[in-house]
Design an enzyme around this catalytic site. Structure first.
Site, mmCIF file in Angstrom:
data_model
loop_
_atom_site.group_PDB
_atom_site.id
_atom_site.type_symbol
_atom_site.label_atom_id
_atom_site.label_comp_id
_atom_site.label_asym_id
_atom_site.label_seq_id
_atom_site.Cartn_x
_atom_site.Cartn_y
_atom_site.Cartn_z
ATOM 1 N N CYS A 112 0.836 -1.212 0.000
ATOM 2 C CA CYS A 112 0.000 0.000 0.000
ATOM 3 C C CYS A 112 0.868 1.259 0.000
ATOM 4 O O CYS A 112 1.875 1.348 0.702
ATOM 5 C CB CYS A 112 -0.910 -0.016 1.217
ATOM 6 S SG CYS A 112 -2.052 1.377 1.238
ATOM 7 N N CYS A 118 0.502 4.708 6.984
ATOM 8 C CA CYS A 118 -0.134 4.563 8.298
ATOM 9 C C CYS A 118 0.834 3.809 9.229
ATOM 10 O O CYS A 118 1.185 2.649 8.950
ATOM 11 C CB CYS A 118 -1.455 3.808 8.169
ATOM 12 S SG CYS A 118 -2.501 4.477 6.849
ATOM 13 N N CYS A 156 -16.690 -8.760 5.712
ATOM 14 C CA CYS A 156 -16.037 -7.498 5.357
ATOM 15 C C CYS A 156 -14.788 -7.750 4.517
ATOM 16 O O CYS A 156 -13.889 -8.486 4.932
ATOM 17 C CB CYS A 156 -15.676 -6.750 6.632
ATOM 18 S SG CYS A 156 -14.905 -5.156 6.280
ATOM 19 N N CYS A 215 -19.783 -5.761 3.804
ATOM 20 C CA CYS A 215 -19.015 -4.590 4.231
ATOM 21 C C CYS A 215 -17.719 -4.586 3.435
ATOM 22 O O CYS A 215 -17.222 -5.653 3.057
ATOM 23 C CB CYS A 215 -18.718 -4.689 5.737
ATOM 24 S SG CYS A 215 -17.716 -3.316 6.357
ATOM 25 N N CYS A 245 -19.277 2.640 8.761
ATOM 26 C CA CYS A 245 -18.555 1.962 9.845
ATOM 27 C C CYS A 245 -17.282 2.771 10.052
ATOM 28 O O CYS A 245 -16.432 2.812 9.158
ATOM 29 C CB CYS A 245 -18.246 0.526 9.445
ATOM 30 S SG CYS A 245 -17.162 -0.334 10.607
ATOM 31 N N CYS A 270 0.530 0.002 10.315
ATOM 32 C CA CYS A 270 0.005 -1.010 9.382
ATOM 33 C C CYS A 270 1.058 -1.939 8.780
ATOM 34 O O CYS A 270 2.077 -1.488 8.253
ATOM 35 C CB CYS A 270 -0.768 -0.305 8.268
ATOM 36 S SG CYS A 270 -1.634 -1.481 7.207
ATOM 37 N N ARG A 313 -17.876 -1.968 18.069
ATOM 38 C CA ARG A 313 -17.177 -3.246 17.838
ATOM 39 C C ARG A 313 -15.861 -3.325 18.586
ATOM 40 O O ARG A 313 -14.993 -2.470 18.440
ATOM 41 C CB ARG A 313 -16.928 -3.461 16.343
ATOM 42 C CG ARG A 313 -16.297 -4.824 16.069
ATOM 43 C CD ARG A 313 -16.156 -5.125 14.594
ATOM 44 N NE ARG A 313 -17.422 -5.038 13.917
ATOM 45 C CZ ARG A 313 -17.653 -4.269 12.862
ATOM 46 N NH1 ARG A 313 -16.695 -3.556 12.366
ATOM 47 N NH2 ARG A 313 -18.835 -4.251 12.291
#
Ligand code: SAM
Ligand code: DTB
Ligand code: SF4
Length: 329
Positions: free
Chosen positions: A58, A62, A102, A133, A193, A65, A265
């Protein structure tokens, strides 16, 4: 006249949210548990299952991650999965007791060229009777509309932390970028979400500021994931200390109080939590978990252990798969 604590409000101040965090622990949990019962059956907990449909490589940085190309985490990158393989995983998740599935992709943003394949995945998963999701990075309005047409029920896109701390964690995507994607999702009629991560070295004020940002959105998120950081070796946050369990419960309780109707959650980080700590989270208003031995790239408690936890706590799955669709396929 005193205000009814269970009614949703959009005019929270940061000071009010901080004051909730500062309540004596048992008072905070008691208030959250009371509000939880006003909107939900506290014996019901939703079971959602994740699948990484495109892993690693990616472009974003972040700091938490495993999938960022900026850090050497030893994770092998892979291409977008085929539709049939994704639908087969979703069927297994459903048969294992999940109600929502998801699909996550390690992308900065969704590319139009991948839309047909993703739309086919979403329709295929929906046809199994599951709630759908996806979390695919930033979206344009047209892309959000197309995902809605394909049958998408929820889109996950987190604010991650409060706006003041955010720049310490991510530099390649702004807070405003995230808010813009959330607006596109909401305008498309897809449920939002949206939550964040705790245990990234932020202060209690930053945690309050994250929840303040969520509680003052034009509409509260429908689902609100609270992740405990899973430290990943090779990332800037790889050596972080685990968040204190009681502080995690406080975060769940404040989330329940400021977004009373959201499904809160208990997300990443359950492997590091005792059964008792998870039980406290359910008492404080958490009513959803991720099930299955894998999250996206990291591990999660085994289904057997979660089945035992549900049985021992007297919890039942929330909602059901669409029985007509499940029987027809
Ligand atoms: N690439 C997409 C994006 O970020 O928009 C979707 C996938 S991303 C992995 C989804 C969310 O998972 C992140 O926003 C973050 O809140 C959470 N997450 C990722 N890695 C994590 C970790 N190591 N520990 C806890 N939560 C994590
Ligand atoms: C969310 O808030 N938590 C989930 C989901 N949204 C996509 C992701 C957790 C990821 C944990 C780290 C991993 O397995 O890579
Ligand atoms: Fe990419 Fe999402 Fe990981 Fe950020 S959290 S690096 S956007 S996969």
């Amino acid at each position: 006249m005193t205000r009814d604590l269970a009614l949703p409000r959009h005019d929270w101040t940061l000071a009010e949210v901080e004051a909730l965090f500062d309540l004596p622990f048992t008072e905070l949990v008691f208030q959250a548990a009371a509000v939880h019962r006003r909107w939900f059956d506290p014996a019901e907990v939703q079971r959602s299952q994740l699948l990484s449909v495109k892993t690693g490589g990616c472009a974003e940085d972040c700091g938490y991650c495993s999938q960022s190309a900026h850090f050497d985490t030893g994770l092998a990158a892979s291409k977008l999965m085929q539709v049939d393989a994704v639908v087969a995983e979703a069927r297994a998740a459903r048969d294992g007791g999940a109600q929502r599935f998801c699909m996550g992709a390690a992308w900065r943003e969704l590319k139009d060229r991948d839309l047909p394949q993703l739309s086919a995945m979403i329709s295929g998963v929906k046809a199994l009777g599951l709630e759908t999701c996806a979390t695919l990075g930033m979206l344009t309005q047209q892309q959000a509309d197309a995902l809605k047409t394909a049958g998408l029920d929820y889109y996950n896109h987190n604010l991650d932390t409060g706006p003041e701390y955010y720049g310490q964690v991510v530099t390649t995507r702004t807070y405003q970028d995230r808010l813009d994607t959330l607006s596109a999702v909401r305008n498309a009629g897809v449920n939002v979400c949206c939550g964040g991560i705790v245990g990234m070295g932020e202060t209690r004020r930053d945690r309050a500021s994250l929840l303040h940002s969520l509680a003052t959105l034009p509409e509260h998120p429908d689902s609100l994931p609270v992740n405990a950081l899973v430290p990943i070796k090779g990332t800037p946050l790889g050596e972080s200390e685990l968040i204190d369990g009681l502080e995690f419960v406080r975060t769940v309780a404040v989330a329940r109080l400021v977004c009373p109707k959201a499904v809160v959650r208990l997300s990443a980080g359950r492997e590091g939590m005792s059964r008792e700590l998870q039980a406290l989270c359910f008492l404080a208003g958490a009513n959803s978990i991720f099930v299955g031995s894998r999250l996206l790239t990291t591990s999660n408690p085994e289904v057997d252990a979660d089945d035992r936890l549900f049985a021992d706590l007297g919890l039942r799955p929330m909602g059901t798969v669409d029985a007509k669709l499940a029987a027809a396929e």
